[in-house]
Design a protein around this motif. Structure first.
Motif, short mmCIF file in Angstrom:
data_model
loop_
_atom_site.label_atom_id
_atom_site.label_comp_id
_atom_site.label_asym_id
_atom_site.label_seq_id
_atom_site.Cartn_x
_atom_site.Cartn_y
_atom_site.Cartn_z
N HIS A 1 32.39 31.35 43.10
CA HIS A 1 33.71 31.25 43.72
C HIS A 1 34.37 29.97 43.26
N ASP B 1 31.46 34.09 51.54
CA ASP B 1 32.41 35.05 50.95
C ASP B 1 31.68 36.24 50.37
N ARG C 1 32.39 39.96 51.75
CA ARG C 1 33.22 40.76 50.86
C ARG C 1 32.92 42.24 50.99
N LYS D 1 40.01 38.63 48.13
CA LYS D 1 38.55 38.70 47.98
C LYS D 1 37.90 39.17 49.28
N PRO E 1 39.62 43.36 49.74
CA PRO E 1 40.02 43.71 48.37
C PRO E 1 40.80 45.01 48.30
N TYR F 1 39.27 35.89 39.47
CA TYR F 1 39.31 36.87 40.55
C TYR F 1 38.74 38.21 40.09
N PHE G 1 35.03 38.04 39.49
CA PHE G 1 34.31 37.91 40.76
C PHE G 1 34.22 39.24 41.49
N MET G 2 35.32 40.01 41.47
CA MET G 2 35.37 41.26 42.22
C MET G 2 34.71 42.42 41.51
#
Length: 620
Positions: free
Chosen positions: A122, A183, A187, A387, A390, A432, A435-436
């Motif tokens: 992150h 997170d 998530r 995040k 989403p 982003y 990460f996703m």
């Protein structure tokens, strides 16, 4: 907390007279809160500003407040720099040796850079600042300084909901953004990756523009008039079209463009109708609309008018049609030639046979940084929210590097505009997406206010090429259209609603409530154009050679995105009075940053149709 009366007394004590007192005092109270100033400190700063500007009179005017705000910002920057210089530490060889040997000198922990991408779970909220300074430009704020945006109390507050929505935004918790491990646990994965298809015939990157000629401008206007005239004729619902400038004792039907007889705004005495030069004389004839109970017109609008012109000098309207028919109920009895024209020209809803599945959006419009710095804090907060909750599609509408930002206008940055865009926007979006994972997609739409992009409208997309992520990050032209899971979305970042609002002339029956914003947005669909206003304002770099195809709306979209400085909204537009009238969800997400404060964005889920759609306007 400073009050209006205290500030007023301080100004009076120093011999200043307030003009537009209520507005100035309200602004001053806000400045005292944002900059932690006492009324006496604020007035002292004003006296210094007054002396530096060499102002002659002892009055405080509303027009001087913007310059005073910049003066306060410079004072804050100087005080921060003095504090930083006072605590400056010059590193020696001994410091370097201690760090290399792993000895910690009066610190709890030495932060190390992750060795691979998987460790960088992150990004730190302030990481972009240090990276930005690698490029050499300064935001004027230190890492530890709390900005007015950062000191806000309420975060992610739902302004209102539209549709059947049970979702609610959680009040912000700083730990949510800063704690990477939490997170990852919180998530929620998106249910399914959406399909994405880019439509439209907008300009391509690197296109040749601003070479339009007078004949290009004439051809663009003539094309719109003829196209509407053909659609009216092909519908079979109206009489044969005649030249409105020719005298006739009987009732006639004419198609033309509304114009203004002069340089000001439309009024009862200045309405003109310009007909087609190809089909009729192309002359302009004055129009009288006093017999009509209801109408809404603006310069550039193509309309059909039923009325009388017995003298040949004045057309008295008995009926005004601002939209071509949306149905094809009569086309079975039409000749083949007219039926073909109707197939090509009549604006119809998307095919019902296309099965539209659910799509979730987060929609935000720039500016993406507050006016007091270039830290892009609102963008950081938006990505942190995305995040935690989403969407399948994150739609970001420009401006990204805003040419109206005070620091950009003053040229107070040491990096190129493209470097700011790459570091503060693209790199964060890349983080982003990585990460996703592959479930999310990002769509970017430029604005004519983007300092790092072509100043032209219609506008080509950003030329973005990020290896391995091109299928997840897409740039559209402005205006642009795309389909996500068969849901058709159109967008235009020019503030056409605000410009139409300033030029529109309307009349409504007394006692009947009207929704002005819905009416303004509906003009785009009724006129089949993303920008039906003509002539455009001088501030708009309108290119007539690119406009005819790029600005045309060929079919009614499911969702229409029209970011504007006007108040945010989510509305369902209906074209027609029938039960099966075409419907479209129109969204103005507002601005993500408003001055030094927080703005709004939209969280929307579309489930097959406008009736099952739900959306939330959220203050960041």
């Amino acid at each position: 907390m400073a009050t209006d009366e205290e500030i007023k007394n301080e100004f009076k004590r120093s011999g200043f007279i307030l003009v537009e007192e209520d507005e100035i005092l309200k602004r001053c109270v806000t400045l005292c809160i944002n900059y932690s100033l006492k009324p006496s400190d604020l007035v002292s700063s004003w006296e210094l500003y007054h002396l530096n500007r060499q102002l002659l009179d002892q009055t405080v005017k509303k027009d001087d407040m913007d310059g005073f705000v910049l003066h306060l910002q410079n004072e804050q920057k100087e005080s921060i720099m003095r504090v930083e210089e006072a605590g400056l530490h010059l590193y020696s060889n001994r410091d370097v040796d201690m760090l290399l040997d792993g000895v910690q000198e009066d610190t709890e922990e030495i932060v190390t850079t992750p060795t691979n991408k998987s460790q960088r779970l992150h990004p730190d909220p302030f990481d972009s600042i240090s990276r930005s300074r690698d490029y050499g430009y300064s935001t004027g704020k230190s890492v530890g300084h709390v900005t007015p945006f950062g000191s806000r109390i309420e975060k992610f507050v739902v302004k209102f909901n539209v549709g059947n929505v049970a979702a609610h935004a959680e009040n912000g918790n700083n730990n949510d953004v800063e704690n990477s491990e939490d997170d990852i646990i919180k998530r929620v994965q998106t249910s399914q990756r959406c399909s994405l298809k880019v439509n439209g015939s907008g300009p391509e990157p690197g296109c040749r523009f601003m070479y339009d000629r007078t004949e290009d401008r004439f051809s663009a206007l003539e094309y719109r008039i003829v196209r509407h005239a053909d659609a009216f004729a092909a519908s079979g619902l109206y009489e044969e079209q005649v030249d409105p400038a020719v005298a006739s004792q009987r009732s006639i039907f004419a198609v033309g463009m509304i114009c203004c007889d002069g340089e000001g705004h439309l009024n009862d005495k200045s309405i003109l109708l310009q007909s087609s030069a190809e089909r009729t004389s192309g002359q302009r004839v004055p129009v009288d609309l006093k017999r009509l109970d209801q109408f809404s017109i603006f310069p550039g609008q193509v309309v059909g008018i039923e009325g009388q012109n017995p003298s040949g000098h004045y057309l008295t309207a008995s009926k005004l049609l601002d939209s071509v028919p949306l149905t094809r109920t009569v086309d079975v009895d039409l000749p083949p030639a007219k039926r073909q024209i109707l197939d090509q020209e009549v604006l119809v809803p998307a095919e019902e046979s296309c099965q539209k599945s659910e799509v979730s959006f987060i929609i935000a419009s720039g500016p993406f940084t507050t006016s007091d710095n270039l830290l892009f804090e609102p963008l950081n907060e938006l990505l942190a929210y995305a995040k935690r909750k989403p969407p399948q599609l994150l739609v970001l509408l420009g401006p990204f590097v805003d040419s109206e930002h005070p620091e950009i206008k003053k040229g107070a940055v040491d990096a190129t505009f493209n470097e700011i865009f790459q570091v503060e926007v693209l790199r964060k979006l890349q983080d982003y997406v990585e990460f996703m994972g592959s479930e999310v997609r990002v769509v970017l739409v430029p604005s004519i206010r983007d300092a790092n992009h072509d100043f032209i409208f219609p506008q080509p997309p950003f030329d973005i090429h990020i290896p391995d992520l091109e299928h997840q990050m897409t740039s559209l032209s402005n205006p642009g259209t795309f389909e996500a899971n068969q849901v058709k979305v159109s967008c235009c970042t020019v503030d056409v609603l605000k410009q139409l609002s300033g030029e529109e002339m309307s009349k409504n029956p007394s006692g009947v409530p009207t929704d002005r914003m819905s009416r303004l947005a509906s003009h785009l669909l009724r006129q089949r154009s993303f920008y039906p206003l003509y002539p455009p304002p001088e501030s708009l770099p309108y290119d007539s050679s690119l406009a005819p195809k790029a600005l045309q709306i060929s079919s009614i979209p499911d969702i229409l995105l029209l970011p504007s400085d006007m108040r945010y909204f989510v509305k369902i537009l209906s074209l027609g009075e029938e039960e099966d009238a075409a419907k479209c969800v129109c969204v103005n997400p507002g601005r993500l940053a408003k001055g030094e404060g927080a703005g709004t964005f939209v969280e929307l889920t579309y489930k097959g149709g406008p009736e099952s759609m739900h959306a939330s306007i959220i203050s960041i």
